[in-house]
Scaffold this active site. Structure first.
Site, PDB file in Angstrom:
ATOM      1  N   LYS A  48      30.427  30.305  51.087  1.00 57.96           N
ATOM      2  CA  LYS A  48      30.859  31.717  51.156  1.00 57.96           C
ATOM      3  C   LYS A  48      31.051  32.311  49.765  1.00 57.96           C
ATOM      4  O   LYS A  48      30.538  33.385  49.461  1.00 57.96           O
ATOM      5  CB  LYS A  48      32.181  31.821  51.931  1.00 57.96           C
ATOM      6  CG  LYS A  48      32.856  33.174  51.797  1.00 57.96           C
ATOM      7  CD  LYS A  48      34.157  33.257  52.567  1.00 57.96           C
ATOM      8  CE  LYS A  48      35.383  32.859  51.837  1.00 57.96           C
ATOM      9  NZ  LYS A  48      35.972  33.834  50.913  1.00 57.96           N
ATOM     10  N   ASN A  49      31.823  31.616  48.936  1.00 59.53           N
ATOM     11  CA  ASN A  49      32.191  32.232  47.662  1.00 59.53           C
ATOM     12  C   ASN A  49      31.031  32.287  46.669  1.00 59.53           C
ATOM     13  O   ASN A  49      31.091  33.042  45.695  1.00 59.53           O
ATOM     14  CB  ASN A  49      33.428  31.548  47.067  1.00 59.53           C
ATOM     15  CG  ASN A  49      34.676  31.895  47.875  1.00 59.53           C
ATOM     16  OD1 ASN A  49      34.666  32.851  48.668  1.00 59.53           O
ATOM     17  ND2 ASN A  49      35.739  31.127  47.714  1.00 59.53           N
ATOM     18  N   CYS A 103      42.350  38.518  51.659  1.00 61.25           N
ATOM     19  CA  CYS A 103      43.562  37.818  52.097  1.00 61.25           C
ATOM     20  C   CYS A 103      44.771  38.269  51.289  1.00 61.25           C
ATOM     21  O   CYS A 103      44.661  38.538  50.096  1.00 61.25           O
ATOM     22  CB  CYS A 103      43.383  36.307  51.924  1.00 61.25           C
ATOM     23  SG  CYS A 103      42.156  35.604  53.026  1.00 61.25           S
ATOM     24  N   ARG A 119      47.464  40.768  43.670  1.00 59.84           N
ATOM     25  CA  ARG A 119      46.166  40.227  43.233  1.00 59.84           C
ATOM     26  C   ARG A 119      45.562  41.182  42.209  1.00 59.84           C
ATOM     27  O   ARG A 119      44.696  41.984  42.522  1.00 59.84           O
ATOM     28  CB  ARG A 119      45.234  40.025  44.444  1.00 59.84           C
ATOM     29  CG  ARG A 119      45.725  38.962  45.399  1.00 59.84           C
ATOM     30  CD  ARG A 119      44.764  38.688  46.532  1.00 59.84           C
ATOM     31  NE  ARG A 119      43.587  37.946  46.124  1.00 59.84           N
ATOM     32  CZ  ARG A 119      42.640  37.520  46.957  1.00 59.84           C
ATOM     33  NH1 ARG A 119      42.745  37.766  48.250  1.00 59.84           N
ATOM     34  NH2 ARG A 119      41.589  36.867  46.524  1.00 59.84           N
ATOM     35  N   ASP A 127      42.267  26.761  48.118  1.00 59.44           N
ATOM     36  CA  ASP A 127      41.757  27.105  49.451  1.00 59.44           C
ATOM     37  C   ASP A 127      41.856  25.931  50.432  1.00 59.44           C
ATOM     38  O   ASP A 127      41.715  26.115  51.640  1.00 59.44           O
ATOM     39  CB  ASP A 127      40.303  27.599  49.357  1.00 59.44           C
ATOM     40  CG  ASP A 127      40.200  28.880  48.540  1.00 59.44           C
ATOM     41  OD1 ASP A 127      41.231  29.543  48.345  1.00 59.44           O
ATOM     42  OD2 ASP A 127      39.090  29.202  48.090  1.00 59.44           O
ATOM     43  N   ARG A 146      35.719  35.313  58.849  1.00 60.56           N
ATOM     44  CA  ARG A 146      35.226  35.779  57.549  1.00 60.56           C
ATOM     45  C   ARG A 146      34.544  34.642  56.800  1.00 60.56           C
ATOM     46  O   ARG A 146      33.709  34.887  55.940  1.00 60.56           O
ATOM     47  CB  ARG A 146      36.390  36.286  56.685  1.00 60.56           C
ATOM     48  CG  ARG A 146      36.949  37.630  57.116  1.00 60.56           C
ATOM     49  CD  ARG A 146      38.003  38.119  56.140  1.00 60.56           C
ATOM     50  NE  ARG A 146      37.613  37.792  54.783  1.00 60.56           N
ATOM     51  CZ  ARG A 146      38.451  37.340  53.848  1.00 60.56           C
ATOM     52  NH1 ARG A 146      39.719  37.180  54.103  1.00 60.56           N
ATOM     53  NH2 ARG A 146      38.012  37.064  52.638  1.00 60.56           N
TER      54      ARG A 146
END
Ligand code: EPZ
Length: 428
Positions: free
Chosen positions: A22-23, A117, A122, A306, A398
């Site tokens: 994903k990232n 999230c 952030r 994570d 997601r």
């Protein structure tokens, strides 16, 4: 609204194939904006963060063609817009990667401050520091948008005050087509940073040192068409490793890069989990009760933040007292309130959580608080006695491709059902 209904207690056994990261995908897809040609990208995970990224690309004028579910061809030669609207940006954090790529391509980007999230504050100050170092100016606009503009980007030295994945990605994206050399110091070293650099280099960029804390970007005139395959998802792989350990299972996790999983493997072994490494697969079994241990999350190659919520489920069932120190995010223990409903015994004080291991967890209705907190609830449900219902699963979807199918193939009793609330609201 949908929810997962999980009858716990089944040992997970068999093989699971890990999807693309994903990232990496949410950085590489915005990076295609810099390319004057057609990009074919393989191993794209079919998850909602990718759908959102593709919607943003379409809104900018990209031509997108699906070759199959996980391979996409993107032609950005016809891009004409440089604004990412709020209703798309609010769904995901990585929408800010369009600032770096639009700035690099057009010298202007207007992007809404991103969603994603909720782990407390952030900030994106380090991203903005990188853009201004290359000669851009940043102005706040109405409705939470910012505008970043440069006549001509010129390479420079950028020292990041914190090790930030996002700021490292944005610094690379804005530097690739800048004049001269950019040196990014104190850069993040995550596998997806290396994947982004490899992707851009395959299109003619000149990026060296990705994977170390000093990255040099030698600006080039233009990037050309390329064909690239995204790396496997380190966190999805770690999640199935943990799910196997949580259920006392025997799972072969396939299509992985074992080197990316070393910090996770080391902690699982400390807990008494047996991990066997092959070239591109890892087998995880757990013969005895888990043993307590302490974990501190760190930027790569440290233990990934994570993986903190999934591993917390293991520690909550381990023999003895375990401590997790979260050093990346200021507030990443919100999910523990939900897990307490399943019998998890944990005390949270700021960035530290102390777990007193219990013999077994009990099913309860819970709500996913965020992506990885949500997957922790799924793993707890797989291990618990009784039927657990996990709501707010849009957070989980997601980031996990075909979660229900993959778990069911391993023998889990899990279903995705439409809640009666949403059936009623649809009928009205
Ligand atoms: C990336 O987020 C990941 N997201 C996150 O994955 C992951 O938790 C995080 O890196 C850390 O590994 C994506 O790659 C899309 P950071 P990012 O910038 O880039 C502070 C998941 O579950 N900071 O490395 O937003 C920040 O507050 C997720 O898949 C600043 O102070 O994280 C944090 O404390 C969620 N100023 C630390 O740095 C800045 O300008 C690391 O954040 C930027 C960050």
């Amino acid at each position: 609204m949908e929810k997962y209904v999980i009858r716990g207690g089944n040992r997970l056994c068999g093989e699971v194939e890990i999807s693309g990261a994903k990232n990496a995908a949410v950085a590489i897809l915005p990076a295609t904006v810099l390319i004057d040609g057609v990009c074919r990208v393989d191993n794209i995970p079919s998850i909602s963060d990718v759908s959102t990224t593709l919607k943003i690309l379409k809104s900018l004028g990209s031509q997108i063609r699906y070759i199959n579910k996980n391979t996409i061809e993107i032609d950005n030669s016809t891009l004409q817009f440089h604004t990412v609207p709020h209703d798309l940006a609010r769904h995901m954090r990585a929408s800010y990667y369009f600032i770096g790529s639009l700035l690099g391509r057009f010298g202007i980007a207007r992007v809404s401050m991103p969603g994603g999230c909720n782990f407390g504050v952030r900030p994106i100050d380090q991203h903005l520091k990188a853009f201004t170092a290359l000669g851009a100016s940043v102005s706040p606009m109405e409705n939470g948008m910012i505008e970043v503009v440069a006549d001509r980007l010129v390479g420079n030295s950028i020292y990041l005050d914190v090790v930030s994945v996002g700021a490292t990605v944005n610094a690379i994206l804005s530097a690739v087509l800048a004049r001269g050399t950019t040196i990014i110091e104190n850069a993040a070293k995550e596998p997806h940073i290396v994947d982004l650099a490899n992707f851009l280099n395959s299109a003619g960029a000149d990026i060296r040192g990705a994977g170390t804390d000093v990255i040099k970007v030698f600006g080039v005139e233009r990037l050309h068409s390329t064909h690239y395959s995204i790396i496997p998802d380190q966190i999805e792989a770690g999640t199935y490793m943990v799910a196997s350990a949580a259920t006392g299972g025997d799972v072969l996790v396939k299509n992985v890069i074992p080197k990316h999983l070393e910090s996770i493997t080391a902690k699982l072994q400390e807990m008494g989990v047996v991990v066997e490494e092959y070239d591109d697969a890892i087998r995880v079994t757990r013969p005895n009760r888990l043993i307590h241990c302490n974990i501190k999350t760190m930027p790569h190659p440290g233990f990934p933040t994570d993986m903190q919520p999934p591993v917390a489920v293991l520690l909550s069932m381990a023999d003895g007292t375990s401590i997790i120190t979260e050093s990346v995010w200021e507030n990443r223990f919100r999910y523990i309130d939900e897990l307490r409903r399943m019998g998890v015994q944990a005390q949270v004080d700021g960035k530290v959580a102390v777990f007193q291991g219990v013999e077994y967890l009990t099913a309860a209705p819970v709500k996913a608080t965020d992506l990885r907190g949500g997957i922790a609830m799924v793993i707890a449900g797989l291990a618990a006695r009784g039927v657990t219902e996990v709501e707010e699963i849009h957070h989980i979807e997601r980031g996990y491709e075909n979660l229900v199918e993959k778990l069911a193939n391993l023998g889990a009793d899990i279903r995705r059902v439409v809640t009666s609330d949403s059936l009623i609201s649809r009928a009205l």
